[in-house]
Scaffold this active site. Structure first.
Site, PDB file in Angstrom:
ATOM      1  N   ASN A  95       0.842  -1.194   0.000  1.00 25.42           N
ATOM      2  CA  ASN A  95       0.000   0.000   0.000  1.00 25.42           C
ATOM      3  C   ASN A  95       0.878   1.245   0.000  1.00 25.42           C
ATOM      4  O   ASN A  95       2.115   1.146  -0.042  1.00 25.42           O
ATOM      5  CB  ASN A  95      -0.956  -0.025   1.203  1.00 25.42           C
ATOM      6  CG  ASN A  95      -0.204  -0.147   2.512  1.00 25.42           C
ATOM      7  OD1 ASN A  95       0.562   0.721   2.900  1.00 25.42           O
ATOM      8  ND2 ASN A  95      -0.417  -1.270   3.206  1.00 25.42           N
ATOM      9  N   LYS A 173      10.158 -16.213 -10.782  1.00 28.77           N
ATOM     10  CA  LYS A 173       9.392 -15.098 -11.342  1.00 28.77           C
ATOM     11  C   LYS A 173       8.314 -15.632 -12.284  1.00 28.77           C
ATOM     12  O   LYS A 173       8.597 -16.457 -13.158  1.00 28.77           O
ATOM     13  CB  LYS A 173      10.315 -14.144 -12.097  1.00 28.77           C
ATOM     14  CG  LYS A 173       9.570 -12.967 -12.709  1.00 28.77           C
ATOM     15  CD  LYS A 173      10.493 -12.120 -13.560  1.00 28.77           C
ATOM     16  CE  LYS A 173       9.686 -11.031 -14.270  1.00 28.77           C
ATOM     17  NZ  LYS A 173      10.526 -10.240 -15.202  1.00 28.77           N
ATOM     18  N   LYS A 222     -13.629  -0.921  15.170  1.00 32.61           N
ATOM     19  CA  LYS A 222     -12.272  -1.453  15.314  1.00 32.61           C
ATOM     20  C   LYS A 222     -11.816  -1.389  16.762  1.00 32.61           C
ATOM     21  O   LYS A 222     -11.171  -2.312  17.269  1.00 32.61           O
ATOM     22  CB  LYS A 222     -11.309  -0.679  14.413  1.00 32.61           C
ATOM     23  CG  LYS A 222      -9.919  -1.270  14.339  1.00 32.61           C
ATOM     24  CD  LYS A 222      -9.086  -0.581  13.267  1.00 32.61           C
ATOM     25  CE  LYS A 222      -7.724  -1.260  13.123  1.00 32.61           C
ATOM     26  NZ  LYS A 222      -6.920  -0.662  12.040  1.00 32.61           N
TER      27      LYS A 222
END
Length: 275
Positions: A95, A173, A222
């Site tokens: 992210n 890969k 949360k």
């Protein structure tokens, strides 16, 4: 080193927009401003701008050092930055977290006398003098290192840990294909695990919530589900704050469901307010 400033000037000078802008810059650079007070001035005017009495300046600085002594011996753990969950040796899920807010919190804790450990995912940030830095890549590594650092008095989980990881990471890969399916599985919930760890739970557990909508509702959910003491939330849909920005604006939600809002300011100043 810590620098304290005790300004004194005419009320019109003090309240002038350019002066207030410069005062805010000094605060963002980490300077501590003492005063000024409201009262009669040598120029004959009355208002804000009178120098704080020397005895009060001394008491302010003395209290600062007493505060450091009180915190001496306390241990703090901070997590920061993103995690990388590898698909193959060269590709990963991650992210946009820069780690800046977590690094500033670690720095502020250190400056307030805490023996501080910072567990950081991959970032471009420099190490902080006096803070024990542990570098990790994945959520699993961060979890393992966090457990090894316990017990601590305060734990601040500001890292943007990836919620999911690839179930079967490829050893080689992956070659280009027309389509490719990835099977994901949930990552370990570091905050929830440590917050519910009966024997090694820190006295204060602080979690972070990066939200794009319904910030209060999601943060309170949360707070309850993770069993932490505070949730510090910000709106990452706003490009002026949060990920990769020098600025932030946060809401702190406490166990009793009360909310404290810290307005937009540099992340270094946000960290000082939090600590």
């Amino acid at each position: 080193k810590k620098i304290f400033l005790a300004p004194a000037m005419n009320v019109q000078m003090w309240l002038h927009a350019s002066n207030q802008e410069n005062i805010n810059k000094l605060k963002n650079f980490g300077y501590n401003i003492i005063g000024p007070e409201i009262g009669d001035m040598a120029c004959g005017e009355y208002g804000e701008g009178k120098m704080t009495e020397p005895e009060n300046i001394f008491n302010y600085i003395n209290e600062y050092f007493r505060h450091l002594e009180r915190n001496n011996g306390f241990k703090a753990l901070v997590t920061a930055g993103p995690t990388h969950e590898y698909i193959d040796p060269v590709r990963f899920i991650s992210n946009k977290s820069s780690g800046k807010q977590g690094y500033e919190i670690a720095k502020s804790l250190k400056n307030n006398g805490f023996t501080t450990t910072l567990i950081s995912g991959p970032t471009n940030l420099d190490p902080i003098d006096g803070v024990n830095l542990i570098k990790v890549n994945s959520a699993q590594e961060m979890f393992r290192k966090s457990l090894q650092c316990l017990p601590v008095d305060v734990a601040v989980f500001s890292a943007a840990v990836a919620d999911y990881k690839v179930k079967n990471k490829e050893k080689e890969k992956i070659k280009k294909k027309e389509n490719m399916d990835l099977t994901l599985e949930k990552n370990v919930d570091i905050l929830k695990h440590i917050s519910n760890h009966n024997s090694l739970r820190p006295k204060l557990v602080v979690g972070f919530a990066a939200e794009t909508n319904e910030l209060r509702k999601n943060s309170l959910k949360k707070l309850s589900e993770k069993n932490c003491d505070w949730i510090i939330a910000n709106d990452v849909s706003n490009s002026e704050i949060g990920f990769n920005s020098e600025f932030n604006k946060v809401s702190i939600f406490y166990k009793n469901k009360s909310e404290e809002i810290i307005p937009k300011m540099k992340k270094s100043s946000i960290a000082k307010e939090i600590v």
